[in-house]
Scaffold this active site. Structure first.
Site, PDB file in Angstrom:
ATOM      1  N   LEU A 221      34.016  49.809  93.884  1.00  0.00           N
ATOM      2  CA  LEU A 221      34.734  50.161  94.027  1.00  0.00           C
ATOM      3  C   LEU A 221      35.324  50.273  95.860  1.00  0.00           C
ATOM      4  O   LEU A 221      36.011  50.882  96.255  1.00  0.00           O
ATOM      5  CB  LEU A 221      35.707  51.460  93.343  1.00  0.00           C
ATOM      6  N   ALA A 223      34.684  51.780  99.214  1.00  0.00           N
ATOM      7  CA  ALA A 223      34.379  53.201  99.628  1.00  0.00           C
ATOM      8  C   ALA A 223      34.671  53.735  99.031  1.00  0.00           C
ATOM      9  O   ALA A 223      34.537  55.281  98.791  1.00  0.00           O
ATOM     10  CB  ALA A 223      35.207  53.122 100.966  1.00  0.00           C
ATOM     11  N   ASP A 252      24.927  43.667  96.371  1.00  0.00           N
ATOM     12  CA  ASP A 252      24.016  42.567  95.922  1.00  0.00           C
ATOM     13  C   ASP A 252      22.649  44.547  95.721  1.00  0.00           C
ATOM     14  O   ASP A 252      21.851  44.012  94.835  1.00  0.00           O
ATOM     15  CB  ASP A 252      23.178  41.672  96.229  1.00  0.00           C
TER      16      ASP A 252
END
Length: 315
Positions: A221, A223, A252
């Protein structure tokens, strides 16, 4: 061991600029080239953490040869499938305030024979894997059902599957019950066909993906943090970040942290958040090492403020 599958890999060139002015000749203050593509980034983060990983990817032209060499320099076993086309090059421009401008190439078209060779490369190397990670966009030549077929085949072989893709490819693979899917907020909103404005909206969307087949959902989500919804409950994690340098590959890195920490529960979520927070403070798509992780900066909870607005609402 973690095996990653990246159907559309890239060479990622990053330039840090004093400013971005259209039509001007710009001189970079810093530049680098990294092996790229979402699955390859996961392999890089897994290798940086000291674990064995194999990266399966189609490689073509001198760009593909350089990509294979760079993977070896990162301690990654490259299971390259030769293709006629050339591996793409992506460019990221970074401004001093952290604003990123990305130019992603389309990439080569994969033939029927090359697609079959990719599946065969996964099959022949999957016997000793703990996880198979299927990541990124599908190149031209592969249908939206390709990941679904790969998930089904891998499950029949007894492997656990982490899937990080979006759009039609994600929707098609959900009925095959991937063990974890990892959308970001925009991809989550796209999958359920409605905007996400609060953390509660994201929780409901993740629950819907589980109803449609995903065994667990690890959602980035931005920051605001990360959300994990699985059969044991719903967990939210966040971390303190002093300054963002580049968010390329941060999701990733998070997935790699989650899987190397067991791939389930709040402890794995904390590892995912720590990896993501470390990655955004590094240049380009550099993956964090264990020395750069700060688990003390991570908070995980089941007491989630569902009405909390998302910093960047997902349309």
């Amino acid at each position: 061991m973690i095996l990653t599958v990246t159907p559309n890999p890239s060479l990622d060139r990053t330039y840090e600029l004093p400013g971005l002015t259209r039509g001007a000749v710009l001189r970079a203050t810093y530049d680098r080239v990294d092996p790229g593509g979402k699955g390859i980034n996961v392999s890089r983060a897994v290798a940086a953490a000291g674990h064995r990983t194999i990266a399966v990817a189609p490689l073509g032209g001198p760009e593909g040869a350089l990509l294979a060499r760079l993977l070896g320099e990162h301690g990654i076993e490259a299971a390259g499938v030769p293709i006629v086309g050339s591996t793409r090059i992506n460019v990221t421009l970074v401004e001093p305030d952290g604003t990123l401008t990305k130019v992603n190439a389309v990439g080569p078209e994969i033939t029927v024979a090359e697609a079959a060779a990719l599946l065969d490369a996964v099959r022949t190397r999957s016997a000793t894997t703990d996880w198979i990670v299927c990541s990124g966009s599908l190149p031209r030549g592969l249908s939206s059902q390709w990941y679904a077929e790969l998930v089904a085949r891998s499950h029949r072989a007894g492997a656990r599957i982490a899937l990080d893709t979006s759009g039609a490819a994600l929707i098609a693979a959900l009925p095959e019950r991937p063990d974890v899917v990892k959308p970001n907020a925009e991809e989550l909103a796209e999958a359920v066909g409605r905007p996400l404005e609060t953390v509660g909206d994201a929780v409901k969307a993740a629950e819907e993906l589980r109803e449609r087949g995903a065994r667990a959902v690890l959602a980035s989500l931005g920051a605001d943090g990360q959300l994990l919804v699985d059969g044991t409950g719903t967990y939210f994690g966040s971390a303190r970040v002093d300054a963002v340098r580049s968010n390329v590959g941060a999701g990733d890195a998070s997935l790699a942290g989650f899987l190397t920490a067991g791939g389930r529960g709040p402890a794995a979520l904390a590892a995912a958040v720590a990896h993501g927070a470390a990655a955004v403070q590094l240049p380009g798509s550099v993956m964090p090492t264990p020395a750069e992780l700060d688990l003390s900066a991570v908070t995980t909870t089941t007491d989630i403020a569902l009405d909390r607005p998302l910093t960047d609402a997902a349309s």
